[in-house]
Design a protein around this motif. Structure first.
Motif, mmCIF file in Angstrom:
data_model
loop_
_atom_site.group_PDB
_atom_site.id
_atom_site.type_symbol
_atom_site.label_atom_id
_atom_site.label_comp_id
_atom_site.label_asym_id
_atom_site.label_seq_id
_atom_site.Cartn_x
_atom_site.Cartn_y
_atom_site.Cartn_z
ATOM 1 N N ASN A 54 0.746 -1.226 -0.064
ATOM 2 C CA ASN A 54 0.004 0.142 0.039
ATOM 3 C C ASN A 54 0.886 1.060 -0.024
ATOM 4 O O ASN A 54 0.616 2.081 -0.746
ATOM 5 C CB ASN A 54 -0.810 0.019 1.089
ATOM 6 C CG ASN A 54 -2.072 1.080 0.991
ATOM 7 O OD1 ASN A 54 -2.430 1.320 0.100
ATOM 8 N ND2 ASN A 54 -2.280 1.913 2.353
ATOM 9 N N HIS A 55 1.731 1.370 0.665
ATOM 10 C CA HIS A 55 2.708 2.497 0.873
ATOM 11 C C HIS A 55 3.727 2.435 -0.032
ATOM 12 O O HIS A 55 4.871 1.746 0.193
ATOM 13 C CB HIS A 55 3.192 2.599 2.387
ATOM 14 C CG HIS A 55 2.350 2.811 3.291
ATOM 15 N ND1 HIS A 55 1.807 4.168 3.265
ATOM 16 C CD2 HIS A 55 1.525 2.240 4.251
ATOM 17 C CE1 HIS A 55 0.890 4.128 4.553
ATOM 18 N NE2 HIS A 55 0.533 2.988 4.817
ATOM 19 N N MET A 56 3.641 3.112 -1.259
ATOM 20 C CA MET A 56 4.646 3.253 -2.165
ATOM 21 C C MET A 56 4.615 4.746 -2.647
ATOM 22 O O MET A 56 3.578 5.272 -2.598
ATOM 23 C CB MET A 56 4.489 2.477 -3.151
ATOM 24 C CG MET A 56 4.351 0.962 -3.107
ATOM 25 S SD MET A 56 4.009 -0.001 -4.532
ATOM 26 C CE MET A 56 2.258 0.242 -5.138
ATOM 27 N N PRO A 57 6.031 5.200 -3.075
ATOM 28 C CA PRO A 57 5.877 6.530 -3.594
ATOM 29 C C PRO A 57 5.151 6.629 -4.996
ATOM 30 O O PRO A 57 5.183 5.686 -5.876
ATOM 31 C CB PRO A 57 7.398 6.685 -3.827
ATOM 32 C CG PRO A 57 7.815 5.339 -3.787
ATOM 33 C CD PRO A 57 7.033 4.438 -3.106
ATOM 34 N N GLY A 58 4.665 7.826 -5.313
ATOM 35 C CA GLY A 58 3.690 8.257 -6.491
ATOM 36 C C GLY A 58 2.393 7.747 -6.542
ATOM 37 O O GLY A 58 1.404 8.652 -6.558
ATOM 38 N N MET A 59 2.037 6.510 -6.077
ATOM 39 C CA MET A 59 0.635 5.973 -5.919
ATOM 40 C C MET A 59 0.537 4.904 -4.864
ATOM 41 O O MET A 59 1.292 4.066 -4.837
ATOM 42 C CB MET A 59 0.205 5.453 -7.512
ATOM 43 C CG MET A 59 -1.492 5.217 -7.528
ATOM 44 S SD MET A 59 -1.777 4.086 -9.170
ATOM 45 C CE MET A 59 -1.497 5.218 -10.113
ATOM 46 N N ARG A 60 -0.458 5.138 -3.980
ATOM 47 C CA ARG A 60 -0.635 4.003 -2.864
ATOM 48 C C ARG A 60 -1.243 2.780 -3.719
ATOM 49 O O ARG A 60 -1.794 2.742 -4.692
ATOM 50 C CB ARG A 60 -1.906 4.450 -2.237
ATOM 51 C CG ARG A 60 -1.321 5.719 -1.087
ATOM 52 C CD ARG A 60 -2.574 6.134 -0.055
ATOM 53 N NE ARG A 60 -3.793 6.373 -0.716
ATOM 54 C CZ ARG A 60 -4.773 5.866 -0.213
ATOM 55 N NH1 ARG A 60 -4.960 5.451 0.976
ATOM 56 N NH2 ARG A 60 -6.280 5.913 -0.709
ATOM 57 N N GLY A 61 -0.766 1.705 -3.045
ATOM 58 C CA GLY A 61 -1.337 0.606 -3.455
ATOM 59 C C GLY A 61 -2.917 0.464 -3.785
ATOM 60 O O GLY A 61 -3.276 -0.182 -4.707
ATOM 61 N N ILE A 62 -3.750 1.043 -2.782
ATOM 62 C CA ILE A 62 -5.121 1.257 -2.873
ATOM 63 C C ILE A 62 -5.597 1.815 -4.259
ATOM 64 O O ILE A 62 -6.481 1.311 -4.907
ATOM 65 C CB ILE A 62 -5.807 1.902 -1.731
ATOM 66 C CG1 ILE A 62 -5.986 0.805 -0.574
ATOM 67 C CG2 ILE A 62 -7.246 2.263 -2.004
ATOM 68 C CD1 ILE A 62 -6.326 1.548 0.749
ATOM 69 N N LEU A 64 -3.965 2.045 -6.793
ATOM 70 C CA LEU A 64 -3.520 1.011 -8.077
ATOM 71 C C LEU A 64 -4.575 -0.006 -8.048
ATOM 72 O O LEU A 64 -4.948 -0.154 -9.443
ATOM 73 C CB LEU A 64 -1.991 0.534 -7.689
ATOM 74 C CG LEU A 64 -1.755 -0.701 -8.500
ATOM 75 C CD1 LEU A 64 -1.549 -0.695 -9.919
ATOM 76 C CD2 LEU A 64 -0.386 -1.413 -7.979
ATOM 77 N N LEU A 65 -4.826 -0.576 -6.887
ATOM 78 C CA LEU A 65 -5.830 -1.777 -6.921
ATOM 79 C C LEU A 65 -7.256 -1.074 -7.594
ATOM 80 O O LEU A 65 -7.878 -1.821 -8.283
ATOM 81 C CB LEU A 65 -6.020 -2.142 -5.671
ATOM 82 C CG LEU A 65 -4.667 -3.259 -5.282
ATOM 83 C CD1 LEU A 65 -5.226 -3.644 -3.688
ATOM 84 C CD2 LEU A 65 -4.298 -4.124 -6.279
ATOM 85 N N SER A 66 -7.596 0.231 -7.480
ATOM 86 C CA SER A 66 -8.757 0.565 -8.208
ATOM 87 C C SER A 66 -8.635 0.938 -9.481
ATOM 88 O O SER A 66 -9.453 0.607 -10.159
ATOM 89 C CB SER A 66 -8.794 2.154 -7.297
ATOM 90 O OG SER A 66 -10.233 2.665 -7.849
ATOM 91 N N ARG A 67 -7.563 1.155 -9.854
ATOM 92 C CA ARG A 67 -7.252 1.265 -11.384
ATOM 93 C C ARG A 67 -7.168 -0.140 -12.030
ATOM 94 O O ARG A 67 -7.906 -0.374 -13.092
ATOM 95 C CB ARG A 67 -6.003 2.155 -11.772
ATOM 96 C CG ARG A 67 -6.075 3.503 -11.420
ATOM 97 C CD ARG A 67 -4.764 4.122 -12.082
ATOM 98 N NE ARG A 67 -4.988 5.660 -11.736
ATOM 99 C CZ ARG A 67 -3.950 6.389 -12.169
ATOM 100 N NH1 ARG A 67 -2.917 6.005 -12.889
ATOM 101 N NH2 ARG A 67 -4.090 7.753 -11.743
ATOM 102 N N GLU A 97 -12.393 -3.604 -3.329
ATOM 103 C CA GLU A 97 -13.126 -4.788 -3.207
ATOM 104 C C GLU A 97 -11.965 -5.969 -3.392
ATOM 105 O O GLU A 97 -11.849 -7.020 -3.970
ATOM 106 C CB GLU A 97 -13.874 -5.318 -4.374
ATOM 107 C CG GLU A 97 -15.343 -4.397 -4.505
ATOM 108 C CD GLU A 97 -16.173 -4.498 -5.767
ATOM 109 O OE1 GLU A 97 -15.713 -5.338 -6.450
ATOM 110 O OE2 GLU A 97 -17.105 -3.843 -5.806
ATOM 111 N N VAL A 98 -10.874 -5.673 -2.403
ATOM 112 C CA VAL A 98 -9.760 -6.409 -2.192
ATOM 113 C C VAL A 98 -10.364 -8.163 -1.628
ATOM 114 O O VAL A 98 -11.368 -7.946 -0.825
ATOM 115 C CB VAL A 98 -8.761 -5.962 -1.266
ATOM 116 C CG1 VAL A 98 -8.074 -4.843 -1.797
ATOM 117 C CG2 VAL A 98 -9.310 -5.869 0.294
ATOM 118 N N PHE A 99 -9.746 -9.068 -2.026
ATOM 119 C CA PHE A 99 -9.934 -10.399 -1.485
ATOM 120 C C PHE A 99 -9.577 -10.531 -0.175
ATOM 121 O O PHE A 99 -10.121 -10.931 0.711
ATOM 122 C CB PHE A 99 -9.294 -11.381 -2.683
ATOM 123 C CG PHE A 99 -9.424 -12.828 -2.219
ATOM 124 C CD1 PHE A 99 -10.657 -13.363 -2.040
ATOM 125 C CD2 PHE A 99 -8.290 -13.635 -2.013
ATOM 126 C CE1 PHE A 99 -10.871 -14.787 -1.956
ATOM 127 C CE2 PHE A 99 -8.388 -14.913 -1.640
ATOM 128 C CZ PHE A 99 -9.827 -15.602 -1.775
#
Length: 171
Positions: A54-62, A64-67, A97-99
Motif C-alpha cells: 500500500n505504501h509506495m511513492p507516486g501512487m498508493r496500493g489502494i 493502484l488496485l482501484s485502477r 473490493e480486495v480479496f
C-alpha cells in the motif's frame, strides 16, 4: 495466455523474497517496483492475482488496485502493508473490493496459501464468465471441503436463485 500472479512493491528485497518463496512452491510470479510499472504489466498480461504493497511513492496500493479494478475486473486483488489500520482496511474492502488484506511481515506458508486461494477464486470467476458449470461445481466443492460449515451452501443459493429467476420469468 497463462494466468499470472503479479507482486508490486517499491522495496526490491521484498520482491526478491516473494519470488523465492513462490519459486520454492513451484509458482512463478511477475514483479513490479511501482504502480506505473504494474499498470503496464496488467495491460499486457492476464493477471489472475495482484498483490500490492500500500505504501509506495507516486501512487498508493489502494489507488493502484482501484485502477486495476477498472482495467481487469476479474483480477483478484490482495493488499499488503506494514502499517495496518482500520480505515485502510475498510477503504480496501469497500472501494477496491480486495480479496484479502495481509500485514507485513507475513508468514510464508500463509502468503502462499492466500495466493493459491485467490487463484482458485480467479478461476471460479472466469468459469462463471464462461458459463462453465462443471468447472464451477468442482471449484465450489473444493472450496466447501475446506470449510465444513458452508458445505451445501452454494448449491442451496443456486437453487434459490433459479427459483427466483423462474418466478420473475427470466429462465
Amino acid at each position: 495466455m497463462a494466468e499470472e500472479i503479479l507482486f508490486v512493491d517499491d522495496e526490491e528485497y521484498i520482491l526478491e523474497i516473494a519470488s523465492q518463496i513462490f519459486m520454492e512452491s513451484g509458482i512463478e510470479i511477475l514483479t513490479a517496483r511501482n504502480a506505473a510499472e504494474a499498470l503496464d504489466v496488467v495491460r499486457t498480461h492476464e493477471i489472475a492475482v495482484l498483490v500490492s504493497d500500500n505504501h509506495m511513492p507516486g501512487m498508493r496500493g489502494i489507488d493502484l488496485l482501484s485502477r486495476v479494478k477498472a482495467l481487469s475486473p476479474e483480477t483478484v486483488k490482495i493488499l499488503m502493508t506494514g502499517f495496518a489500520d482500520l480505515e485502510t482496511a475498510l477503504e480496501a474492502i469497500n472501494r477496491v473490493e480486495v480479496f484479502r488484506f495481509i500485514v507485513k511481515p507475513w508468514e510464508n506458508t500463509q502468503l502462499v496459501g492466500l495466493v493459491e486461494d485467490a487463484l482458485k477464486r480467479y478461476r471460479l470467476i472466469k468459469s462463471i464468465i464462461r458459463g462453465d458449470e462443471n468447472t464451477m461445481r468442482s471449484l465450489v466443492h473444493a472450496l466447501e471441503l475446506k470449510d465444513p460449515y458452508t458445505r451445501g451452501h452454494s448449491e442451496r443459493v443456486a437453487r434459490y436463485a433459479l427459483l427466483i429467476a423462474r418466478h420473475l420469468g427470466l429462465v
